[in-house]
Design an enzyme around this catalytic site. Structure first.
Site, PDB file in Angstrom:
ATOM      1  N   ASP A 135       0.662  -1.350  -0.049  1.00  0.00           N
ATOM      2  CA  ASP A 135       0.198  -0.016   0.004  1.00  0.00           C
ATOM      3  C   ASP A 135       0.948   1.364  -0.037  1.00  0.00           C
ATOM      4  OD1 ASP A 135      -2.060   1.549   0.173  1.00  0.00           O
ATOM      5  OD2 ASP A 135      -2.738   1.367   2.327  1.00  0.00           O
TER       6      ASP A 135
ATOM      7  N   ASN B 241       1.478   3.541  -3.048  1.00  0.00           N
ATOM      8  CA  ASN B 241       2.036   3.978  -4.283  1.00  0.00           C
ATOM      9  C   ASN B 241       1.574   5.324  -4.687  1.00  0.00           C
ATOM     10  OD1 ASN B 241       3.271   1.306  -4.573  1.00  0.00           O
ATOM     11  ND2 ASN B 241       1.870   0.712  -6.122  1.00  0.00           N
ATOM     12  N   GLY B 242       0.280   5.312  -4.633  1.00  0.00           N
ATOM     13  CA  GLY B 242      -0.391   6.725  -5.277  1.00  0.00           C
ATOM     14  C   GLY B 242      -0.023   7.938  -4.042  1.00  0.00           C
TER      15      GLY B 242
ATOM     16  N   SER C 216      -6.820  -6.376  -5.615  1.00  0.00           N
ATOM     17  CA  SER C 216      -8.013  -6.803  -4.882  1.00  0.00           C
ATOM     18  C   SER C 216      -9.316  -6.848  -5.746  1.00  0.00           C
ATOM     19  CB  SER C 216      -8.256  -5.928  -3.691  1.00  0.00           C
ATOM     20  OG  SER C 216      -8.994  -4.825  -3.945  1.00  0.00           O
TER      21      SER C 216
ATOM     22  N   ASN D 193     -10.401  -3.515  -6.355  1.00  0.00           N
ATOM     23  CA  ASN D 193      -9.624  -2.475  -7.231  1.00  0.00           C
ATOM     24  C   ASN D 193     -10.284  -2.197  -8.496  1.00  0.00           C
ATOM     25  OD1 ASN D 193      -6.400  -3.469  -6.126  1.00  0.00           O
ATOM     26  ND2 ASN D 193      -7.754  -2.000  -5.207  1.00  0.00           N
ATOM     27  N   TRP D 194     -11.320  -2.779  -8.934  1.00  0.00           N
ATOM     28  CA  TRP D 194     -12.125  -2.639 -10.129  1.00  0.00           C
ATOM     29  C   TRP D 194     -12.592  -1.224 -10.064  1.00  0.00           C
ATOM     30  CZ3 TRP D 194     -10.808  -5.408 -14.345  1.00  0.00           C
ATOM     31  CH2 TRP D 194     -10.239  -6.557 -13.927  1.00  0.00           C
TER      32      TRP D 194
ATOM     33  N   ARG E   4     -11.549   1.465  -9.195  1.00  0.00           N
ATOM     34  CA  ARG E   4     -10.525   2.614  -9.483  1.00  0.00           C
ATOM     35  C   ARG E   4     -10.866   3.114 -10.987  1.00  0.00           C
ATOM     36  NH1 ARG E   4      -4.821   1.438  -6.699  1.00  0.00           N
ATOM     37  NH2 ARG E   4      -5.465   0.791  -4.639  1.00  0.00           N
TER      38      ARG E   4
END
EC number: 2.5.1.-
Length: 244
Positions: free
Chosen positions: A24, A26-27, A69, A72-73, A75
């Site tokens: 966790d 990266n952003g 995950s 995460n779709w 996003r």
């Protein structure tokens, strides 16, 4: 026994067999540097390389990484596309190393929802490393622990309905045997980077007696040194598994 031999024996005794990481940050790493999120994800892939190599050098039997995950779709479509592109690039560029280093690549999760070319790359990578006998690198893709548990419950219910097993035979071992991790070593240590302190639907059943470690380091900054620090922290824990 020499002091160095003693230290090595103690280190081996406290080394976790199976480590899982929620990668966790990266952003946030990119935002701090006024860079696009893709730059953070690219550096996250570099961190994967560093950490997987370090884990092999340490002798960790299995390393499970939460890469994508089932949630995460949600996003933005562009970011999901970027993540899929990075996944394909990682497989293409790093597969030869995994093969030569005797690493067995496994994927858990419903990765067949991905594009046809991505699924083909994953299947080929697992096939080419399938006969290796060394450490396991497990990538969780389109993975959700609640869905995994629901599938196990449905299968056990079907078997009971069809008379293949008694309801009374449904126990923890029966559930565990139907999980995608059933043939992995028990999970010893679960690490989450970036300072967040939740499991985010990752290995909920498997983490029942795992040691949990939440670190502030953003994933792109996680490396061999921070992994070693996490392993050292694990070694200082007293694991009682419900006993004294």
């Amino acid at each position: 026994m020499a002091a160095s031999d003693t230290a090595h024996a103690v280190a081996a005794a406290t080394l976790p067999r199976h480590v899982a990481i929620i990668m966790d940050g990266n952003g946030r790493w990119a935002k701090k540097r006024h860079l696009p999120r893709l730059a953070g994800h690219k550096m996250g892939v570099e961190a994967v390389r560093k950490v997987t190599r370090a884990a092999r050098a340490m002798g960790i039997e299995a390393l499970t990484l939460y890469a994508f995950s089932s949630e995460n779709w949600r996003r933005p479509e562009e970011e999901v596309g970027d993540l899929m592109g990075l996944l394909r690039h990682f497989i293409k560029s790093d597969l030869a190393e995994l093969v030569s280093e005797n690493v067995r690549l496994r994927v858990i999760g419903d990765y067949r929802r991905f594009s046809t070319d991505t699924v083909a790359l994953i299947d080929d990578a697992m096939a080419r490393t399938g006969s290796n006998t060394g450490p396991l690198l497990v990538i969780a893709l389109n993975y959700g622990s609640q869905a995994e548990l629901a599938r196990a419950a449905q299968e056990l219910a079907r078997r009971a309905r069809d008379g293949e097993m008694a309801v009374e035979a449904i126990d923890a071992d029966a559930i565990d045997g139907l999980l995608e991790t059933h043939d992995l070593p028990p999970l010893d240590l679960l690490i989450r980077t970036s300072g967040e302190q939740r499991l985010s639907n990752f290995l909920l059943w498997q983490a029942a007696y795992a040691e949990l470690l939440f670190v502030d380091t953003l994933w792109p900054d996680f490396n061999a040194e921070t992994l070693a620090e996490a392993i050292a922290a694990f070694g200082r824990r007293q694991r009682r598994f419900g006993g004294l």
